[in-house]
Structure formats: structure tokens, C-alpha cells
Design a protein around this motif. Sequence first.
Motif, PDB file in Angstrom:
ATOM      1  N   THR A  64      36.768  14.827  46.135  1.00 57.71           N
ATOM      2  CA  THR A  64      37.574  14.333  45.018  1.00 57.71           C
ATOM      3  C   THR A  64      36.722  13.902  43.832  1.00 57.71           C
ATOM      4  O   THR A  64      37.255  13.603  42.769  1.00 57.71           O
ATOM      5  CB  THR A  64      38.448  13.139  45.466  1.00 57.71           C
ATOM      6  OG1 THR A  64      37.591  12.118  45.979  1.00 57.71           O
ATOM      7  CG2 THR A  64      39.455  13.567  46.513  1.00 57.71           C
ATOM      8  N   GLU A  65      35.397  13.846  44.021  1.00 52.18           N
ATOM      9  CA  GLU A  65      34.488  13.532  42.916  1.00 52.18           C
ATOM     10  C   GLU A  65      33.233  14.369  43.050  1.00 52.18           C
ATOM     11  O   GLU A  65      32.629  14.407  44.123  1.00 52.18           O
ATOM     12  CB  GLU A  65      34.097  12.045  42.927  1.00 52.18           C
ATOM     13  CG  GLU A  65      35.207  11.137  42.543  1.00 52.18           C
ATOM     14  CD  GLU A  65      34.719   9.733  42.219  1.00 52.18           C
ATOM     15  OE1 GLU A  65      33.508   9.540  42.026  1.00 52.18           O
ATOM     16  OE2 GLU A  65      35.570   8.833  42.140  1.00 52.18           O
ATOM     17  N   ASP A  67      29.933  16.486  40.372  1.00 53.33           N
ATOM     18  CA  ASP A  67      29.374  16.926  39.094  1.00 53.33           C
ATOM     19  C   ASP A  67      28.561  18.178  39.390  1.00 53.33           C
ATOM     20  O   ASP A  67      27.760  18.188  40.321  1.00 53.33           O
ATOM     21  CB  ASP A  67      28.426  15.874  38.500  1.00 53.33           C
ATOM     22  CG  ASP A  67      29.116  14.554  38.261  1.00 53.33           C
ATOM     23  OD1 ASP A  67      29.898  14.478  37.306  1.00 53.33           O
ATOM     24  OD2 ASP A  67      28.875  13.621  39.042  1.00 53.33           O
ATOM     25  N   SER A  93      32.671  17.889  35.565  1.00 55.52           N
ATOM     26  CA  SER A  93      32.853  16.804  36.531  1.00 55.52           C
ATOM     27  C   SER A  93      34.305  16.684  36.945  1.00 55.52           C
ATOM     28  O   SER A  93      35.208  16.856  36.130  1.00 55.52           O
ATOM     29  CB  SER A  93      32.425  15.467  35.924  1.00 55.52           C
ATOM     30  OG  SER A  93      31.077  15.518  35.537  1.00 55.52           O
ATOM     31  N   LEU A  94      34.500  16.347  38.203  1.00 57.69           N
ATOM     32  CA  LEU A  94      35.824  16.010  38.720  1.00 57.69           C
ATOM     33  C   LEU A  94      35.781  14.562  39.167  1.00 57.69           C
ATOM     34  O   LEU A  94      34.835  14.140  39.838  1.00 57.69           O
ATOM     35  CB  LEU A  94      36.199  16.902  39.906  1.00 57.69           C
ATOM     36  CG  LEU A  94      37.570  16.593  40.525  1.00 57.69           C
ATOM     37  CD1 LEU A  94      38.686  17.046  39.582  1.00 57.69           C
ATOM     38  CD2 LEU A  94      37.709  17.244  41.884  1.00 57.69           C
ATOM     39  N   ARG A  95      36.783  13.801  38.782  1.00 55.29           N
ATOM     40  CA  ARG A  95      36.879  12.406  39.180  1.00 55.29           C
ATOM     41  C   ARG A  95      38.184  12.192  39.930  1.00 55.29           C
ATOM     42  O   ARG A  95      39.126  12.970  39.808  1.00 55.29           O
ATOM     43  CB  ARG A  95      36.818  11.473  37.958  1.00 55.29           C
ATOM     44  CG  ARG A  95      35.466  11.464  37.293  1.00 55.29           C
ATOM     45  CD  ARG A  95      34.418  10.863  38.239  1.00 55.29           C
ATOM     46  NE  ARG A  95      33.081  10.944  37.720  1.00 55.29           N
ATOM     47  CZ  ARG A  95      32.170  11.846  38.097  1.00 55.29           C
ATOM     48  NH1 ARG A  95      32.472  12.773  38.983  1.00 55.29           N
ATOM     49  NH2 ARG A  95      30.959  11.839  37.598  1.00 55.29           N
ATOM     50  N   THR A  96      38.245  11.078  40.666  1.00 56.54           N
ATOM     51  CA  THR A  96      39.444  10.739  41.421  1.00 56.54           C
ATOM     52  C   THR A  96      40.655  10.805  40.504  1.00 56.54           C
ATOM     53  O   THR A  96      40.597  10.341  39.375  1.00 56.54           O
ATOM     54  CB  THR A  96      39.302   9.335  42.035  1.00 56.54           C
ATOM     55  OG1 THR A  96      38.138   9.320  42.849  1.00 56.54           O
ATOM     56  CG2 THR A  96      40.508   8.972  42.876  1.00 56.54           C
ATOM     57  N   GLY A  98      41.951  13.776  39.847  1.00 54.99           N
ATOM     58  CA  GLY A  98      41.976  15.165  39.397  1.00 54.99           C
ATOM     59  C   GLY A  98      41.555  15.388  37.960  1.00 54.99           C
ATOM     60  O   GLY A  98      41.807  16.456  37.402  1.00 54.99           O
ATOM     61  N   ARG A  99      40.908  14.397  37.325  1.00 56.47           N
ATOM     62  CA  ARG A  99      40.461  14.557  35.938  1.00 56.47           C
ATOM     63  C   ARG A  99      39.204  15.417  35.901  1.00 56.47           C
ATOM     64  O   ARG A  99      38.163  15.041  36.414  1.00 56.47           O
ATOM     65  CB  ARG A  99      40.184  13.205  35.300  1.00 56.47           C
ATOM     66  CG  ARG A  99      41.410  12.382  35.061  1.00 56.47           C
ATOM     67  CD  ARG A  99      41.119  11.149  34.233  1.00 56.47           C
ATOM     68  NE  ARG A  99      39.712  10.861  34.099  1.00 56.47           N
ATOM     69  CZ  ARG A  99      39.146   9.691  34.325  1.00 56.47           C
ATOM     70  NH1 ARG A  99      39.880   8.672  34.682  1.00 56.47           N
ATOM     71  NH2 ARG A  99      37.854   9.503  34.173  1.00 56.47           N
ATOM     72  N   LEU A 100      39.291  16.565  35.268  1.00 56.25           N
ATOM     73  CA  LEU A 100      38.182  17.501  35.121  1.00 56.25           C
ATOM     74  C   LEU A 100      37.691  17.423  33.686  1.00 56.25           C
ATOM     75  O   LEU A 100      38.495  17.427  32.746  1.00 56.25           O
ATOM     76  CB  LEU A 100      38.680  18.916  35.438  1.00 56.25           C
ATOM     77  CG  LEU A 100      37.676  20.014  35.618  1.00 56.25           C
ATOM     78  CD1 LEU A 100      36.803  19.750  36.843  1.00 56.25           C
ATOM     79  CD2 LEU A 100      38.387  21.347  35.786  1.00 56.25           C
ATOM     80  N   SER A 101      36.365  17.310  33.504  1.00 58.11           N
ATOM     81  CA  SER A 101      35.847  17.167  32.143  1.00 58.11           C
ATOM     82  C   SER A 101      34.468  17.793  32.000  1.00 58.11           C
ATOM     83  O   SER A 101      33.751  17.984  32.979  1.00 58.11           O
ATOM     84  CB  SER A 101      35.775  15.684  31.745  1.00 58.11           C
ATOM     85  OG  SER A 101      34.881  15.000  32.601  1.00 58.11           O
ATOM     86  N   LYS A 115      43.884  24.153  41.670  1.00 57.08           N
ATOM     87  CA  LYS A 115      42.916  23.161  42.115  1.00 57.08           C
ATOM     88  C   LYS A 115      41.596  23.863  42.435  1.00 57.08           C
ATOM     89  O   LYS A 115      41.556  24.841  43.168  1.00 57.08           O
ATOM     90  CB  LYS A 115      43.439  22.448  43.352  1.00 57.08           C
ATOM     91  CG  LYS A 115      42.522  21.371  43.864  1.00 57.08           C
ATOM     92  CD  LYS A 115      43.083  20.695  45.090  1.00 57.08           C
ATOM     93  CE  LYS A 115      42.079  19.682  45.597  1.00 57.08           C
ATOM     94  NZ  LYS A 115      42.505  19.097  46.838  1.00 57.08           N
TER      95      LYS A 115
END
Length: 117
Positions: A64-65, A67, A93-96, A98-101, A115
Amino acid sequence: MTLDANTANNFLLVSDHLRSIRSGRIRQNRQDLAQRFDLSICVLGSPCFTCGRHYWEVDVGTSTEWDLGVCSESVHRKRRIQLTTEHGFWTVSLRTGGRLSASTVPLTFLFVDCKLQ
């Protein structure tokens, strides 16, 4: 691409075949080398490259997290780092939640139809 165990933070468990890693809770007793990340949970791949087109297929499983990205050879390794383009990192990066940046400043949020695994 193989992982360079000499750069791996001591909380990363690097597989014997140097193709996979996972974050551990027990500190590994590796030699303190100049190229090793000491505070940031990072590892570099090998070999390095300076030009051309490159791509990797990476399996992040159900994490779930995470880089993933590339960095300049001169990035700092002996202190806490920020994975930003200003500091020589170009990452996704993916963060808890589901935020992808992307690692721009400010962050560039990315949207995908499925996903990522």
C-alpha cells in the motif's frame, strides 16, 4: 537490472539473487559503506546509465506504500532525504489511500484506470 546490496539501507532485506527487496523490522548488520543509505529506506539498482531509453517491469504486489524511480548518482545517502526532483530523485509513489504521485514540487498527482500491481 539487479539491486546493488552495497547501497541498501540496513532495514531492507535484499534477496540472494539481488532482484527483490522487502522492508524488514530487524536491522541488518551490514558494513557502513559510503554508498549505503543510512537513514532513508532506499536501494539502488545496477548498472547505472547516463542516457538512452530504459524501462522496468516491477511487481509491487499488494503493498500500500512504495516509491519507484531513478536518481542522480550524487544524491545524499548519509542523512534523511526527500524524494523530490529538487534533490535528484524522479519517482512515482503510492501512499496509503491509493494516492499515486510524481516527485515534483509541489507533488503531481497521477490517475490510472486500474490498480497498479
